[in-house]
Structure formats: C-alpha cells, structure tokens
Motif scaffolding. Structure first.
Motif, PDB file in Angstrom:
ATOM      1  N   ASN A 181     -26.108  25.184  20.160  1.00  0.00           N
ATOM      2  CA  ASN A 181     -26.717  26.271  19.746  1.00  0.00           C
ATOM      3  C   ASN A 181     -26.060  27.401  18.987  1.00  0.00           C
ATOM      4  OD1 ASN A 181     -27.839  25.943  22.811  1.00  0.00           O
ATOM      5  ND2 ASN A 181     -26.545  25.946  23.617  1.00  0.00           N
ATOM      6  N   PRO A 182     -26.603  27.169  17.762  1.00  0.00           N
ATOM      7  CA  PRO A 182     -25.965  27.840  16.285  1.00  0.00           C
ATOM      8  C   PRO A 182     -26.739  29.609  16.732  1.00  0.00           C
ATOM      9  CG  PRO A 182     -27.185  26.101  15.621  1.00  0.00           C
ATOM     10  CD  PRO A 182     -26.678  25.351  16.951  1.00  0.00           C
ATOM     11  N   SER A 183     -26.074  30.039  16.213  1.00  0.00           N
ATOM     12  CA  SER A 183     -27.033  31.204  15.901  1.00  0.00           C
ATOM     13  C   SER A 183     -27.177  31.731  14.830  1.00  0.00           C
ATOM     14  CB  SER A 183     -26.119  32.897  16.327  1.00  0.00           C
ATOM     15  OG  SER A 183     -25.222  32.437  17.931  1.00  0.00           O
ATOM     16  N   PRO A 184     -28.645  31.909  14.775  1.00  0.00           N
ATOM     17  CA  PRO A 184     -28.892  32.336  13.298  1.00  0.00           C
ATOM     18  C   PRO A 184     -27.910  33.432  12.441  1.00  0.00           C
ATOM     19  CG  PRO A 184     -30.595  33.032  14.814  1.00  0.00           C
ATOM     20  CD  PRO A 184     -29.294  32.582  15.856  1.00  0.00           C
ATOM     21  N   ASP A 185     -28.223  33.036  10.775  1.00  0.00           N
ATOM     22  CA  ASP A 185     -27.079  33.714  10.390  1.00  0.00           C
ATOM     23  C   ASP A 185     -28.543  34.960   9.614  1.00  0.00           C
ATOM     24  OD1 ASP A 185     -24.871  32.419   9.333  1.00  0.00           O
ATOM     25  OD2 ASP A 185     -25.651  31.133  10.002  1.00  0.00           O
ATOM     26  N   ALA A 186     -27.834  36.425   8.335  1.00  0.00           N
ATOM     27  CA  ALA A 186     -28.733  36.890   8.436  1.00  0.00           C
ATOM     28  C   ALA A 186     -29.515  36.217   7.510  1.00  0.00           C
ATOM     29  CB  ALA A 186     -27.652  38.653   8.648  1.00  0.00           C
ATOM     30  N   GLY A 187     -30.331  36.524   7.222  1.00  0.00           N
ATOM     31  CA  GLY A 187     -31.043  36.254   5.462  1.00  0.00           C
ATOM     32  C   GLY A 187     -30.830  36.769   4.883  1.00  0.00           C
ATOM     33  N   ALA A 188     -30.169  37.639   4.550  1.00  0.00           N
ATOM     34  CA  ALA A 188     -29.371  38.293   2.949  1.00  0.00           C
ATOM     35  C   ALA A 188     -28.042  37.577   3.362  1.00  0.00           C
ATOM     36  CB  ALA A 188     -30.045  40.044   3.405  1.00  0.00           C
ATOM     37  N   ASP A 189     -27.328  37.419   4.051  1.00  0.00           N
ATOM     38  CA  ASP A 189     -25.925  36.341   4.189  1.00  0.00           C
ATOM     39  C   ASP A 189     -26.603  35.112   3.573  1.00  0.00           C
ATOM     40  OD1 ASP A 189     -24.842  38.681   5.008  1.00  0.00           O
ATOM     41  OD2 ASP A 189     -24.708  37.932   6.670  1.00  0.00           O
ATOM     42  N   ILE A 190     -27.610  34.596   3.797  1.00  0.00           N
ATOM     43  CA  ILE A 190     -28.003  33.591   3.546  1.00  0.00           C
ATOM     44  C   ILE A 190     -28.690  34.041   2.259  1.00  0.00           C
ATOM     45  CG2 ILE A 190     -29.489  31.411   4.382  1.00  0.00           C
ATOM     46  CD1 ILE A 190     -29.994  31.985   6.605  1.00  0.00           C
TER      47      ILE A 190
END
Length: 549
Positions: free
Chosen positions: A153-162
């Motif tokens: 269940n990986p948590s989403p990363d912030a789009g800015a971080d990606i």
C-alpha cells in the motif's frame, strides 16, 4: 496481453527495427515471462519490453489529452462521466508493473555490465512516465512504489516532489549517455544515437519547466537556461518519436489509431469536427494528411439530404450556445462528431472520416472518396510523437507572451507551424497507392496559410493566445498530452467548440484515480470529483476556467 509483453518484445525486436518487416518469431508461451529474475534476464530483452510498453502508455495518455482538448472527439456530454476510474487501470498497471518494475531490474543488470546507454534510456522513460501520471492524476505513489511484499500500500508522493525527482533522473540519464558504452540491440527511438537522447532529455526538462511555471518561481529561468545552452530538440530531424510497423498479428505492430480505423467494418473512431473545421477555415496544408474522407458529402451539407440513419444530428437545430461554432455536419465531406456528442453509433463505418497518413500511417486524401479497409493506405506504419521541435517553438512562444513580447511570440508560432508542415508532408509517401503529387500543397499554398496565421495572430482579441493555442493543438495531432497541460496552464484557446451539453460540469482538472489503485491501496483515497487540481495548476477553480468548456 500484459502478461506476455516481455515475450512479445522479443518479436518486436524483429518486427519494429525496420518498421516495415513482416517477420515474426515463434514463441514458446508456456514459460511465464513474469518469472524472470535478475539472474537470468537480459538487459536488452528487458529494454525491448520497456520501450514497447512506454510508447503504448504515451499513445494512450496522448489520445485522452487530445479528446478533452478537441484535437480528437470526446463522446460524453458530462465531464464527470466521460472517463471512469477503470479507464486508467491498464495505464496504471503498465506504469508500475511494467515500466518501473522492469527499469529497476534493468538498472541492476546494466550497472554490472556497464551498459550506460541502457540506463540513460531507462531513466528517460521512467521520468516521462512519472510526468504523465502526475499531469493526469496528481499525487501518485513513487518513492514507496514497487517494493513488493515490503509495502503493498504505497503512499502517494506529492506531485511537486515527483517533478523534482524527474529533474534528478534526467540529469542522471544525461550523465549515463555522456559516459559512453555499448548501445542496446534495439533503440526504437534514436537507433543508437546518444547525442540525440541527450537533446531529448533536455527537451523533457523544458516540458517540465514550462508545465510547472505557475507553481515554481524559477521554472522559466531554468527553461531559458536550457534554450541558451542550445542542446535540445530544435530540428525535425531530432524529433523523438516511435515508428510503428505493418504487421497485423504476432505481434500487431501497427499504429493503434490505424488498427482502430482501418478494419473490415470501417472506421472505429470519429474525428473531431472542431479540429477539422478550424483547419478548413485556415486552408491548412496538413489537412489531407491528417484526415481521409470516405465520403464526398456529409448529410445536411453541400446540398446532401439530412440522414437520420447515419447522422442523426443532421436533422437537428444547433443549440443556442453553439452560435458561431460548427454543429454536426461539415462541408467538403468531412464527417466527424461534435465535442460531447453521445448519440448512438449508426452504420457509418465506411462513411465517416478516418485518421490519415499522418500520424497513423493511414490513407492520403486524394479525393477518391472510397471506403478503406484493413491494410490500405500506409498499412499503419505511422508514428507516435513524443517530443517535437515544433512543440518547443510553441513553448517558446508562450514564454515570450509571458514576457509581453507578442511579436517574438508570433515568430515562434510561425516557426512551429513551419516545422510541423515540413514534418507532415513527407508522410504522403507512405501511401504508395495515392495520387499525392496532384493533391500535395504547393509552396504558394503553404506560404498563404502561414500568412493567414500571421494575420490572425495580429487580429486575435486575446493578444495572440488563441492563435498560439490553436496552432499548437493542430501541430500536436497524434499526442495531446502537452495540449491538455497547456489548456489547464493558460486557459486558452478560449474559442474552442463547447461541449454539446450546455452545462457539462466543470472541466477535468485531473482524472479519477484508476479503480485498481483506489480499490486495492488503502493509502489512496478516490477523488470526490475531477475538479481536483494537480500541483502546478494554480489557476482559478470552477467552471469558468479554462475559458472554453
């Protein structure tokens, strides 16, 4: 299909290197390709599958981006119901279980063998894939993704971080290409030319910087720094694209749009009335390459009788909000559908306009007005554009507009137009049975069209933004990812054909999470609506933005 992609990629190595070959390889499908381990996998073998999966994701996202921006037809009156969460299941699975899984496996093998070129290609495709996921879906898993049993269940990363990590990936890719080393057995994009890959990496940086400019104070300066450096895609010869083949089966290497339109039952997709009308209005020289007319007359136009059987709306009156826009039926035999038309599918497979020789390797329109079937035209040996020199010119026009330099912006619009035309016209040769010589545009017609766009830019009530956007969208035919981003980033063009429904709901600012993610990952919560804005979209919320809905 997904479970055999790794084995099919071996066949693709034969079927796509020359892109015209009909060779196939006898495959032993009894072996589970997903059972491959890093002990017995071949990095070349993995890279073949990564490239094939990557371009199919690009093609899929590009088609969706084209639909919502009227480059292609979207068939729903309500934006909320136009795309279900399951619409993105395949892309999500391909991105995480194919692209990321296989690139990570390939990195380990390539590092041991000092195959730097392979690593560079993998990091570019990883970066581009993650940019698509962020741009269309928003925050998505990345840093915790693909850890197997360690984290289901990986948590989403912030789009800015990606986005920040994408920049790191591209720097690593450039370093890998600069390190030299053996090229892979099959480089389906640049055929072993590392210098062109470096240009592509820098061009993807340009794409990232222009996209995030509303949310990043230094994005435009970073963009301009790469432009000043000069090492990016500037000519059509350096365009990043994938060339498809003509095999129908084992594997099917044809352009997906060709496979959908050139069938035993006729066309499978509708063309966008909005785009066709705009190109007719401006006498665009690319029109015979983009669209093939199977019928000389459209019901309700050119004196042809309306037809309830094949074009129901030809008997209808245009809704009030369509004043000034094309409705239902176009002249000169162009047969498509309006934005949001959700009428049933009549028996018009051999009547509607088909995708042409560009980009899908279909038929060149030489006024034969004949129904087309499987194998005709260019046989599907078209391209999926990924990063184009013409797109860079339109980005530069956008930057010039932001700097209040409309004259400079117009020069870039015209440069982008010129590059697009020069790219498209040679595709006529793919249709050897067409009378291209008689109907290809003359130099005078090409110049007149450029003059028309020049004058339209000066007369544009939005200061040039509408013309910039419209011309960019025409040039992006074949991949609407950057059109979707531009539309949310700027709000333009403001004169696009509206949805057939007067109140279609707010425009899609990001799509629902795929159902296989929201239903199976406890750390992903499905969005309540598609009005959730991605990190770089800081524009006003609500139905009035973008300006055309």
């Amino acid at each position: 299909m997904k479970k055999i992609v790794k084995i099919l990629s071996l066949a693709l190595a034969f079927g796509m290197v020359l892109f015209q070959s009909c060779e196939t390889t006898e495959l032993d499908l009894r072996t589970d390709p997903n059972a491959l381990s890093t002990d017995n996998a071949d990095p070349n073998f993995l890279l073949n599958g990564i490239q094939e999966t990557f371009i199919r994701i690009v093609e899929s996202f590009g088609y969706t981006g084209s639909q919502v921006t009227r480059i292609d037809y979207m068939g729903s009156r309500q934006y909320r119901t136009a795309y279900s969460p399951s619409s993105f299941d395949g892309r999500w699975e391909d991105a995480y279980t194919e692209i990321l899984t296989d690139t990570y496996a390939m990195y380990a093998l390539a590092e041991d063998a000092e195959l730097n070129y392979h690593i560079g290609m993998g990091k570019f495709m990883e970066a581009y894939t993650m940019s698509m996921l962020v741009d269309f879906l928003g925050d998505v898993p990345y840093s915790e993704a693909n850890n197997g049993a360690d984290n289901f269940n990986p948590s989403p990363d912030a789009g800015a971080d990606i986005y920040a990590n994408i920049e790191v990936l591209l720097n690593e890719a450039i370093a890998a290409f600069n390190s030299g080393g053996v090229a892979p057995d099959n480089d389906f994009f640049y055929n072993g030319n590392a210098s062109k890959w470096i240009k592509a990496c820098n061009t993807l940086k340009l794409k990232i910087y222009i996209t995030e400019r509303l949310a990043s104070s230094d994005a435009v300066s970073k963009f301009n720094a790469i432009i000043s450096g000069g090492n990016y895609i500037q000519s059509v010869a350096d365009d990043m694209q994938f060339t498809w083949g003509t095999n129908e089966v084992s594997p099917d290497t044809r352009h997906p749009a060709y496979g959908a339109d050139y069938t035993t039952s006729g066309g499978g997709r509708y063309r966008s009335n909005s785009l066709m009308q705009y190109m007719m209005d401006t006498a665009d020289p690319r029109m015979r390459y983009y669209f093939y007319r199977q019928n000389e007359f459209t019901p309700g136009s050119d004196g042809a009788e309306p037809s309830l059987e094949t074009l129901e709306c030809s008997l209808q009156t245009a809704p009030a909000h369509y004043a000034g826009f094309p409705f239902c039926t176009l002249t000169n035999g162009y047969w498509g559908r309006d934005h949001g038309n959700d009428e049933g599918i009549p028996p018009d497979g051999f009547l509607r306009s088909l995708v042409g020789v560009y980009p899908a390797g279909g038929a060149f329109d030489d006024n034969t007005f004949e129904g087309r079937v499987l194998g005709e035209g260019g046989g599907g040996a078209g391209i999926t554009p990924v990063l184009l020199a013409s797109t860079v010119d339109f980005w530069r026009a956008e930057v010039a507009m932001l700097a209040n330099n409309p004259g400079t912006a117009k020069s870039f619009v015209l440069a982008g137009l010129s590059k697009s035309v020069s790219k498209v016209l040679p595709f006529g040769a793919l249709d050897s049975g067409a009378d291209v010589e008689t109907y290809e545009p003359t130099t005078t017609e090409i110049a007149d069209h450029s003059d028309t766009i020049d004058a339209a830019f000066d007369a544009d009530a939005t200061g040039g933004w509408n013309v910039l956007g419209q011309e960019m969208f025409v040039a992006l035919y074949g991949n609407g990812i950057d059109a979707y981003n531009f539309y949310r980033r700027t709000g333009y063009p403001s004169n696009l054909q509206p949805n057939l429904e007067p109140d279609p709901g707010s425009f899609i600012r990001s799509f629902f999470y795929p159902s296989n993610a929201a239903n199976n990952n406890s750390n992903i919560t499905q969005k309540a609506t598609q009005t959730v804005q991605v990190f770089w979209d800081t524009n006003p919320a609500g139905p009035s933005f973008p300006y055309s809905n």
